[in-house]
Design an enzyme around this catalytic site. Structure first.
Site, short mmCIF file in Angstrom:
data_model
loop_
_atom_site.label_atom_id
_atom_site.label_comp_id
_atom_site.label_asym_id
_atom_site.label_seq_id
_atom_site.Cartn_x
_atom_site.Cartn_y
_atom_site.Cartn_z
N ASP A 166 42.87 26.32 30.25
CA ASP A 166 42.00 27.31 29.61
C ASP A 166 42.04 27.08 28.09
O ASP A 166 43.11 26.85 27.52
CB ASP A 166 42.50 28.72 29.97
CG ASP A 166 41.46 29.79 29.71
OD1 ASP A 166 41.01 30.42 30.68
OD2 ASP A 166 41.09 30.00 28.53
N ASN A 192 39.23 37.12 38.52
CA ASN A 192 38.47 38.24 37.95
C ASN A 192 37.07 38.23 38.56
O ASN A 192 36.45 37.16 38.67
CB ASN A 192 38.39 38.10 36.43
CG ASN A 192 39.74 38.26 35.77
OD1 ASN A 192 40.58 39.03 36.24
ND2 ASN A 192 39.97 37.54 34.69
N GLY A 247 36.49 42.00 34.73
CA GLY A 247 36.63 41.22 33.51
C GLY A 247 36.15 39.79 33.63
O GLY A 247 36.56 38.92 32.86
N GLN A 248 35.26 39.53 34.59
CA GLN A 248 34.75 38.16 34.74
C GLN A 248 33.76 37.85 33.63
O GLN A 248 32.78 38.57 33.44
CB GLN A 248 34.05 38.00 36.11
CG GLN A 248 33.57 36.57 36.37
CD GLN A 248 32.97 36.40 37.77
OE1 GLN A 248 32.80 37.36 38.51
NE2 GLN A 248 32.62 35.17 38.10
N SER A 249 34.06 36.79 32.85
CA SER A 249 33.17 36.43 31.74
C SER A 249 32.39 35.16 32.01
O SER A 249 31.38 34.90 31.36
CB SER A 249 33.97 36.29 30.44
OG SER A 249 34.91 35.25 30.56
N HIS A 256 36.44 31.04 39.64
CA HIS A 256 37.61 30.33 39.11
C HIS A 256 38.88 31.13 39.41
O HIS A 256 38.87 32.35 39.39
CB HIS A 256 37.50 30.08 37.60
CG HIS A 256 37.10 31.27 36.80
ND1 HIS A 256 35.81 31.74 36.76
CD2 HIS A 256 37.82 32.09 35.99
CE1 HIS A 256 35.74 32.80 35.97
NE2 HIS A 256 36.97 33.05 35.50
N HIS A 303 42.55 31.77 37.94
CA HIS A 303 43.45 31.59 36.81
C HIS A 303 44.86 31.33 37.33
O HIS A 303 45.32 32.01 38.26
CB HIS A 303 43.53 32.86 35.95
CG HIS A 303 42.27 33.24 35.24
ND1 HIS A 303 42.08 32.97 33.90
CD2 HIS A 303 41.16 33.89 35.66
CE1 HIS A 303 40.89 33.46 33.53
NE2 HIS A 303 40.32 34.02 34.57
P1 AMP Z 1 37.12 35.14 33.24
O1 AMP Z 1 37.18 36.10 32.09
O2 AMP Z 1 38.00 35.51 34.39
O3 AMP Z 1 35.69 34.87 33.66
O4 AMP Z 1 37.73 33.80 32.72
C1 AMP Z 1 36.99 32.81 32.06
C2 AMP Z 1 37.99 31.95 31.36
O5 AMP Z 1 37.35 30.74 31.01
C3 AMP Z 1 38.56 32.54 30.08
O6 AMP Z 1 39.97 32.62 30.19
C4 AMP Z 1 38.12 31.56 29.01
O7 AMP Z 1 39.08 31.39 28.00
C5 AMP Z 1 37.90 30.30 29.81
N1 AMP Z 1 36.97 29.34 29.24
C6 AMP Z 1 35.73 29.60 28.75
N2 AMP Z 1 35.15 28.46 28.35
C7 AMP Z 1 36.05 27.46 28.59
C8 AMP Z 1 36.04 26.05 28.40
N3 AMP Z 1 34.98 25.41 27.87
N4 AMP Z 1 37.13 25.34 28.77
C9 AMP Z 1 38.20 25.96 29.31
N5 AMP Z 1 38.27 27.29 29.53
C10 AMP Z 1 37.21 28.03 29.17
#
Ligand code: AMP
Length: 111
Positions: free
Chosen positions: A29, A84, A90-92, A97, A99
């Site tokens: 990450d 998430n 909290g899925q962004s 994926h 974690h």
């Molecule tokens: P979530 O909030 O569960 O959707 O997690 C998304 C994760 O993706 C976050 O922890 C971000 O830091 C990570 N992330 C976003 N863009 C990248 C990237 N280009 N390379 C690696 N991790 C990323």
């Protein structure tokens, strides 16, 4: 499709790769929330665990996440696997994926 993780799969966006096979990719990450913070994603675009209808793929992702936790040296100290999902979860990034978090004591319940 405008998906960051799909672009990581194709190599359009670089990543610090840990593991790859025909079904999935694992990488670190970029905004680590713990000393070890990695992600395992399916290569195929799946928006979230809600859309994941392939039990074999889900089992494979979990198994790979477990193996990465082991190879990162987290077996003894422990670790957390997190998926998430949606707004409250909290899925962004809308690409499934898992974690892998470890290397420090993780609080429970999460915030
Ligand atoms: P979530 O909030 O569960 O959707 O997690 C998304 C994760 O993706 C976050 O922890 C971000 O830091 C990570 N992330 C976003 N863009 C990248 C990237 N280009 N390379 C690696 N991790 C990323």
């Amino acid at each position: 499709m405008d998906c960051i993780f799909c672009k990581i799969v194709t190599g359009e966006i670089s990543s610090k790769k840990i593991f790859e096979d025909e079904l999935c990719l694992a990488f670190y990450d970029t905004a680590p929330a713990a000393p070890v913070h990695a992600l395992v994603i399916p290569k195929q675009h799946v928006s979230s665990v809600l859309e994941a209808d392939d039990e074999g793929l889900l089992g494979h992702l979990l198994s790979v996440a477990r193996d990465i936790a082991k190879s990162e040296g987290l077996s003894e100290s422990g670790f957390r696997l997190v998926i998430n999902t949606g707004k409250d979860g909290g899925q962004s990034v809308n690409h499934l994926h898992i974690h892998i978090l470890g290397g420090r004591s993780l609080a429970w319940p999460p915030g």
